[in-house]
Design a protein around this motif. Structure first.
Motif, mmCIF file in Angstrom:
data_model
loop_
_atom_site.group_PDB
_atom_site.id
_atom_site.type_symbol
_atom_site.label_atom_id
_atom_site.label_comp_id
_atom_site.label_asym_id
_atom_site.label_seq_id
_atom_site.Cartn_x
_atom_site.Cartn_y
_atom_site.Cartn_z
ATOM 1 N N GLU A 38 18.000 4.575 -17.030
ATOM 2 C CA GLU A 38 17.381 5.895 -17.114
ATOM 3 C C GLU A 38 16.491 6.001 -18.347
ATOM 4 N N ALA A 39 16.956 5.419 -19.450
ATOM 5 C CA ALA A 39 16.161 5.419 -20.686
ATOM 6 C C ALA A 39 14.901 4.573 -20.510
ATOM 7 N N LEU A 40 15.048 3.455 -19.793
ATOM 8 C CA LEU A 40 13.905 2.576 -19.515
ATOM 9 C C LEU A 40 12.877 3.299 -18.654
ATOM 10 N N LYS A 41 13.344 3.975 -17.634
ATOM 11 C CA LYS A 41 12.448 4.713 -16.740
ATOM 12 C C LYS A 41 11.689 5.795 -17.521
ATOM 13 N N ALA A 42 12.403 6.503 -18.393
ATOM 14 C CA ALA A 42 11.778 7.565 -19.195
ATOM 15 C C ALA A 42 10.709 6.992 -20.117
ATOM 16 N N LYS A 43 10.988 5.821 -20.703
ATOM 17 C CA LYS A 43 10.028 5.180 -21.611
ATOM 18 C C LYS A 43 8.760 4.762 -20.869
ATOM 19 N N ILE A 44 8.924 4.162 -19.685
ATOM 20 C CA ILE A 44 7.773 3.711 -18.892
ATOM 21 C C ILE A 44 6.918 4.909 -18.473
ATOM 22 N N LYS A 45 7.565 5.998 -18.051
ATOM 23 C CA LYS A 45 6.829 7.206 -17.650
ATOM 24 C C LYS A 45 6.013 7.756 -18.810
ATOM 25 N N LYS A 46 6.623 7.792 -19.985
ATOM 26 C CA LYS A 46 5.950 8.306 -21.173
ATOM 27 C C LYS A 46 4.729 7.455 -21.519
ATOM 28 N N ASP A 47 4.884 6.127 -21.435
ATOM 29 C CA ASP A 47 3.776 5.205 -21.731
ATOM 30 C C ASP A 47 2.627 5.374 -20.743
ATOM 31 N N LEU A 48 2.954 5.497 -19.465
ATOM 32 C CA LEU A 48 1.920 5.623 -18.423
ATOM 33 C C LEU A 48 1.186 6.963 -18.522
ATOM 34 N N GLN A 49 1.930 8.012 -18.837
ATOM 35 C CA GLN A 49 1.303 9.326 -18.986
ATOM 36 C C GLN A 49 0.315 9.326 -20.142
ATOM 37 N N ALA A 50 0.670 8.648 -21.214
ATOM 38 C CA ALA A 50 -0.172 8.614 -22.409
ATOM 39 C C ALA A 50 -1.413 7.746 -22.224
ATOM 40 N N ASP A 51 -1.249 6.612 -21.546
ATOM 41 C CA ASP A 51 -2.345 5.635 -21.452
ATOM 42 C C ASP A 51 -3.243 5.796 -20.230
ATOM 43 N N PHE A 52 -2.745 6.404 -19.145
ATOM 44 C CA PHE A 52 -3.512 6.418 -17.899
ATOM 45 C C PHE A 52 -3.724 7.814 -17.299
ATOM 46 N N ASN A 53 -3.426 8.854 -18.049
ATOM 47 C CA ASN A 53 -3.640 10.222 -17.572
ATOM 48 C C ASN A 53 -2.942 10.483 -16.235
ATOM 49 N N LEU A 54 -1.706 10.031 -16.128
ATOM 50 C CA LEU A 54 -0.905 10.251 -14.919
ATOM 51 C C LEU A 54 0.012 11.442 -15.161
ATOM 52 N N LYS A 55 -0.075 12.434 -14.288
ATOM 53 C CA LYS A 55 0.672 13.671 -14.506
ATOM 54 C C LYS A 55 2.030 13.686 -13.783
ATOM 55 N N HIS A 56 2.079 13.060 -12.616
ATOM 56 C CA HIS A 56 3.314 13.073 -11.818
ATOM 57 C C HIS A 56 3.670 11.621 -11.477
ATOM 58 N N ILE A 57 4.797 11.144 -11.989
ATOM 59 C CA ILE A 57 5.181 9.732 -11.817
ATOM 60 C C ILE A 57 6.558 9.633 -11.171
ATOM 61 N N THR A 58 6.647 8.833 -10.120
ATOM 62 C CA THR A 58 7.928 8.555 -9.464
ATOM 63 C C THR A 58 8.166 7.047 -9.493
ATOM 64 N N LEU A 59 9.262 6.628 -10.117
ATOM 65 C CA LEU A 59 9.597 5.210 -10.223
ATOM 66 C C LEU A 59 10.932 4.936 -9.556
ATOM 67 N N ILE A 115 -9.116 4.397 -13.410
ATOM 68 C CA ILE A 115 -7.710 3.974 -13.478
ATOM 69 C C ILE A 115 -7.537 2.683 -12.682
ATOM 70 N N SER A 116 -6.966 1.663 -13.314
ATOM 71 C CA SER A 116 -6.776 0.358 -12.684
ATOM 72 C C SER A 116 -5.306 0.113 -12.368
ATOM 73 N N VAL A 117 -5.031 -0.227 -11.102
ATOM 74 C CA VAL A 117 -3.655 -0.546 -10.690
ATOM 75 C C VAL A 117 -3.152 -1.769 -11.441
ATOM 76 N N ASP A 118 -4.013 -2.768 -11.598
ATOM 77 C CA ASP A 118 -3.625 -4.002 -12.297
ATOM 78 C C ASP A 118 -3.214 -3.714 -13.742
ATOM 79 N N LYS A 119 -3.977 -2.867 -14.411
ATOM 80 C CA LYS A 119 -3.656 -2.540 -15.808
ATOM 81 C C LYS A 119 -2.336 -1.787 -15.917
#
Length: 288
Positions: A262-283, A212-216
């Protein structure tokens, strides 16, 4: 209507439980057999199987509690208990393997006769018992089952080596083969101990999970035109699988509504979970 996930979870727990009792029973038999056949190779594999039994027991236990929700005491849940189990298992295997090597060296210098025929029958039994456990877990769908199955498959291969050595020793007077085989098994165990220990230490130190890359992740977030910058990113893993991510995001537009953010935050969380195997995200969204 039966919940498929619940059914699958129960099935996985049952499979690992059966494999655990098979392995534990055979480990006890191995220690007794190693003593009576005077075989360090069998005793060495017994130490290996003791570690496997501990791994299976902890895998079984954590499979059972893995669906428990976080509590006030353990706000992130129970995932890190598996890491504690891995560390305990590593220490036991390390001590056991060093003990086997120190016992084997004098025997290499001054070989002692082992009961080759007894070794052969134990090898057959080892292949059958471990093979049955592998078969039980082969059709499993959970990651836990697959990892444990591969571990037991290694045991089957180890017993095949003991079987070959015992057959050779019945026809040729090469008692040195037993301590040499025990050292090879112990070295193999130590290799895995250090490899898994390194992973455990990395997780304890809360290093960025491998792969997992922070830059990516930052670049992925910045593809959203509403985000001007990203800072204070932190990624760590609870147990090597459950990955946690936190970050502060600076909005490009100060006039965005609460509903939009709120919709933007939900979209970003969904993208990160799908692409980077992140289970718990706080933004944390900010305006600067």
């Amino acid at each position: 209507m039966v919940n498929n996930h619940s059914h699958s979870h129960h099935h996985s727990t049952k499979n690992i439980g059966v494999a655990f009792f098979l392995n534990l029973f055979f480990t006890i038999i191995e220690f007794i057999g190693g003593y009576y056949t005077n075989s360090l190779a069998i005793t060495s594999d017994a130490v290996h199987d003791l570690g496997d039994s501990l791994s299976l027991g902890m895998a079984w236990y954590f499979q059972k509690i893995s669906t428990k929700k976080p509590t006030k005491k353990f706000s992130y849940g129970y995932q890190r208990f598996s890491l504690l189990g891995a560390i305990i298992n590593t220490i036991i295997l390390l001590i056991g393997s060093v003990f086997i090597i120190t016992e084997a060296i004098p025997r290499i210098l001054h070989p002692e006769t082992a009961d080759a025929k007894g070794m052969m029958w134990f090898a057959f039994l080892g292949i059958i018992v471990n093979g049955a456990a592998v078969f039980k877990l082969k059709k499993g769908v959970s990651l836990n089952e697959k990892v444990v199955m591969l571990h037991l498959l290694e045991d089957v291969l180890g017993w095949c080596a003991v079987l070959i050595a015992s057959i050779i020793m019945q026809f040729y007077n090469v008692p040195i083969l037993d301590p040499i085989l025990s050292v090879l098994i112990a070295l193999f165990v130590l290799y895995n101990v250090f490899k898994n220990g390194k992973k455990s230490i990395r997780i304890i130190l809360q290093a960025t999970p491998l792969g997992i890359s922070v830059d990516k992740i930052q670049n992925k977030i910045l593809k959203n035109k509403e985000i001007k910058s990203v800072y204070d990113c932190h990624i760590w893993s609870m147990d090597g699988e459950y990955n946690v991510f936190t970050a502060h995001l600076v909005l490009a537009d100060k006039t965005l509504s609460l509903k939009t953010t709120e919709a933007l935050k939900a979209k970003i969380k969904k993208d990160l979970q799908a692409d980077f195997n992140l289970k718990h995200i706080t933004l944390e969204l900010e305006i600067k």
